[in-house]
Write an enzyme that holds these catalytic residues in place. Structure first.
Site, PDB file in Angstrom:
ATOM      1  N   ASP A   6      44.258  23.261  56.845  1.00 59.67           N
ATOM      2  CA  ASP A   6      43.232  22.308  56.392  1.00 59.67           C
ATOM      3  C   ASP A   6      43.716  20.895  56.734  1.00 59.67           C
ATOM      4  OD1 ASP A   6      41.516  20.638  55.007  1.00 59.67           O
ATOM      5  OD2 ASP A   6      41.631  21.735  53.117  1.00 59.67           O
ATOM      6  N   ASP A 102      36.908  21.368  58.784  1.00 60.92           N
ATOM      7  CA  ASP A 102      38.321  21.071  59.043  1.00 60.92           C
ATOM      8  C   ASP A 102      39.275  22.125  58.500  1.00 60.92           C
ATOM      9  OD1 ASP A 102      38.194  20.546  56.297  1.00 60.92           O
ATOM     10  OD2 ASP A 102      39.688  18.960  56.455  1.00 60.92           O
ATOM     11  N   GLU A 103      38.783  23.323  58.206  1.00 62.46           N
ATOM     12  CA  GLU A 103      39.712  24.332  57.705  1.00 62.46           C
ATOM     13  C   GLU A 103      39.385  25.717  58.248  1.00 62.46           C
ATOM     14  OE1 GLU A 103      39.327  25.320  53.424  1.00 62.46           O
ATOM     15  OE2 GLU A 103      37.719  23.848  53.447  1.00 62.46           O
TER      16      GLU A 103
HETATM   17  P1  TTP Z   1      38.125  18.572  52.682  1.00 62.45           P
HETATM   18  O1  TTP Z   1      39.058  19.373  53.545  1.00 62.45           O
HETATM   19  O2  TTP Z   1      37.711  19.159  51.375  1.00 62.45           O
HETATM   20  O3  TTP Z   1      38.766  17.157  52.351  1.00 62.45           O
HETATM   21  P2  TTP Z   1      39.648  16.228  53.251  1.00 62.45           P
HETATM   22  O4  TTP Z   1      40.005  16.846  54.545  1.00 62.45           O
HETATM   23  O5  TTP Z   1      38.966  14.896  53.372  1.00 62.45           O
HETATM   24  O6  TTP Z   1      40.923  15.994  52.356  1.00 62.45           O
HETATM   25  P3  TTP Z   1      42.079  17.055  52.009  1.00 62.45           P
HETATM   26  O7  TTP Z   1      41.744  18.324  52.747  1.00 62.45           O
HETATM   27  O8  TTP Z   1      43.340  16.429  52.522  1.00 62.45           O
HETATM   28  O9  TTP Z   1      42.055  17.187  50.532  1.00 62.45           O
HETATM   29  O10 TTP Z   1      36.811  18.243  53.478  1.00 62.45           O
HETATM   30  C1  TTP Z   1      36.798  17.981  54.880  1.00 62.45           C
HETATM   31  C2  TTP Z   1      35.815  16.901  55.221  1.00 62.45           C
HETATM   32  O11 TTP Z   1      34.507  17.285  54.766  1.00 62.45           O
HETATM   33  C3  TTP Z   1      36.116  15.590  54.577  1.00 62.45           C
HETATM   34  O12 TTP Z   1      37.015  14.805  55.340  1.00 62.45           O
HETATM   35  C4  TTP Z   1      34.758  14.974  54.452  1.00 62.45           C
HETATM   36  C5  TTP Z   1      33.825  16.135  54.304  1.00 62.45           C
HETATM   37  N1  TTP Z   1      33.429  16.265  52.872  1.00 62.45           N
HETATM   38  C6  TTP Z   1      32.251  15.658  52.454  1.00 62.45           C
HETATM   39  O13 TTP Z   1      31.529  15.066  53.249  1.00 62.45           O
HETATM   40  N2  TTP Z   1      31.910  15.742  51.125  1.00 62.45           N
HETATM   41  C7  TTP Z   1      32.692  16.386  50.197  1.00 62.45           C
HETATM   42  O14 TTP Z   1      32.363  16.423  48.999  1.00 62.45           O
HETATM   43  C8  TTP Z   1      33.890  17.019  50.656  1.00 62.45           C
HETATM   44  C9  TTP Z   1      34.784  17.740  49.678  1.00 62.45           C
HETATM   45  C10 TTP Z   1      34.222  16.929  51.994  1.00 62.45           C
HETATM   46 MG    MG Z   2      40.735  18.797  54.646  1.00 60.54          MG
END
Ligand code: TTP
Ligand code: MG
Length: 388
Positions: A6, A102-103
């Site tokens: 992720d 992104d995961e």
């Molecule tokens: P995530 O992987 O949940 O978050 P992240 O990559 O920003 O942070 P981390 O993994 O380090 O905790 O989500 C991936 C992307 O999806 C995030 O960069 C932006 C988008 N997203 C939204 O638009 N709204 C949301 O509520 C979430 C959780 C994510």
């Molecule tokens: Mg992320």
């Protein structure tokens, strides 16, 4: 073994990469300070120190972090980056299951000869992502996908967390309940009400007590989860079959509303078959074929089963919007439900709202069975709209 990978603060990290002057600064993606009704998509780790996080109203973020760099975001760029990253993941595993932008889960069984033991592979993967994109990724490694996912979350940012085989149960028992994947707000509320703080607290409860508190299906899920077993919907490749529906268009479709309406029709036929057979599913798949016959599959699993047309359409639409490249003519659109299970008998599985919705859909299903020509259906206006 499985890896869950992720990216860290994905959108914000891409912005910091493309604008070196933002590096090391609090970056908040989701809207400009004047966009009163926006919510935060994500915040850089520098901004998280101020208490800013995803889904927070922008107004509140501004109060907590007035010095932040606020941006609306560039979906096209993130999508392009996402594809590159998934491509890199694909260099390390023949089976990459993308979960979101992104995961992804990587099945790394049988890769030892090429990349060494799991931890060595994970380090190579992290280095490859950093070298090829400039971004950092957090990685969890475990014998099942469910635990790998929790582990990557706990390693953030730029981390690597391995749960060794045999250590699954100890890991889950030590976990604060807030980290149990699949336990959302409603469930956390029940945890609080009963003073349940850790996996250990849940471990001590009998299956009967868990079922009484959370419903049979979710109670069973928790019983197994705290014993370190993977959630079946993520880990079984078998499932009990699948069902899918698709539509080939007589001409290439470009119009988003028409395409998404077609997706709704497809979901409708699927949910009725699902309900009609008394089964349930936690994995939803969407299939897109463009006019040049290139195809894309997107699949997402959730610990919670699909409960209604509303729910299925929201999941399918999110997958579609994640994958569909705007402006490309569409030849075929399909949706599927995988890893089918025996349907829910117990009402407590669903909240009151879901129950009402299911009943409404069952009633429509009944009428359609009796009067096939009536073609009764729910209007699209009643269904959720999601931001693209
Ligand atoms: P995530 O992987 O949940 O978050 P992240 O990559 O920003 O942070 P981390 O993994 O380090 O905790 O989500 C991936 C992307 O999806 C995030 O960069 C932006 C988008 N997203 C939204 O638009 N709204 C949301 O509520 C979430 C959780 C994510
Ligand atoms: Mg992320």
């Amino acid at each position: 073994m499985y890896i869950h990978a992720d990216l860290d603060a994905f959108y914000a990290s891409v912005e910091q990469l493309d604008h070196p002057e933002y590096a090391g600064k609090p970056v908040i993606v989701g809207g400009l300070p004047g966009d009163r009704r926006s919510v935060v998509s994500t915040a850089s780790y520098e901004a998280r120190k101020f208490g800013v996080h995803s889904a927070m109203p922008l107004v509140q973020a501004l109060k907590r972090c007035p010095q932040g760099i606020y941006l609306r975001g560039r979906m096209e760029r993130y999508r392009e980056m996402s594809e590159r990253i998934m491509g890199i993941f694909g260099d390390f595993s023949p089976e990459v299951r993308q979960l979101s932008v992104d995961e992804a889960f990587l099945d790394i069984s049988g890769t030892e000869k090429l990349f060494g033991p799991p931890e060595a592979l994970a380090k190579k993967l992290k280095a490859a992502v950093r070298e090829k994109t400039g971004l950092t990724v957090s990685v969890g490694i475990a014998s099942n996908r469910y635990i790998a996912k929790i582990a990557s979350g706990m390693s953030k940012p730029d981390g690597l967390f391995l749960i060794p085989p045999g250590g699954e149960e100890a890991f889950m028992r030590s976990l604060p309940v807030g980290k149990i994947w699949g336990a959302g707000e409603k469930t956390q509320e029940i945890f609080r009400k009963h003073g349940l703080k850790t996996g250990e607290d849940l471990y001590r409860l009998s299956p009967g007590t868990l079922s009484a508190m959370f419903g049979k299906s979710f109670g069973n899920f928790l019983y197994r989860a705290v014993r370190g077993e993977g959630a079946e919907s993520f880990d079984s490749e078998r499932g009990e079959g699948s069902m899918s529906a698709e539509r080939t268009f007589p001409y290439d479709l470009y119009d988003r509303f028409a395409i998404e309406s077609a997706l709704l029709d497809i979901c409708e036929s699927l949910i009725w078959r699902l309900l009609g057979e008394g089964r349930q599913a936690r994995t939803v798949q969407v299939k897109i074929r463009y006019k040049d016959f290139s195809s894309v599959l997107a699949r997402e699993s959730s610990p919670n089963p699909v409960v209604s047309l509303n729910d299925l359409y929201a999941r399918a639409l999110a997958l579609f919007r994640k994958k569909y490249q705007d402006g490309r003519g569409l030849r075929l659109l399909g949706a599927g439900l995988m890893n089918l299970e025996e349907g829910p008998r117990q009402k407590e599985l669903f909240g009151a709202q879901d129950e009402k919705e299911r009943n409404l859909e069952k009633a429509i299903l009944e009428i359609n069975r009796k009067f096939p020509s009536a073609a009764l259906r729910r209007s699209r206006s009643k269904l959720p709209e999601q931001d693209p």
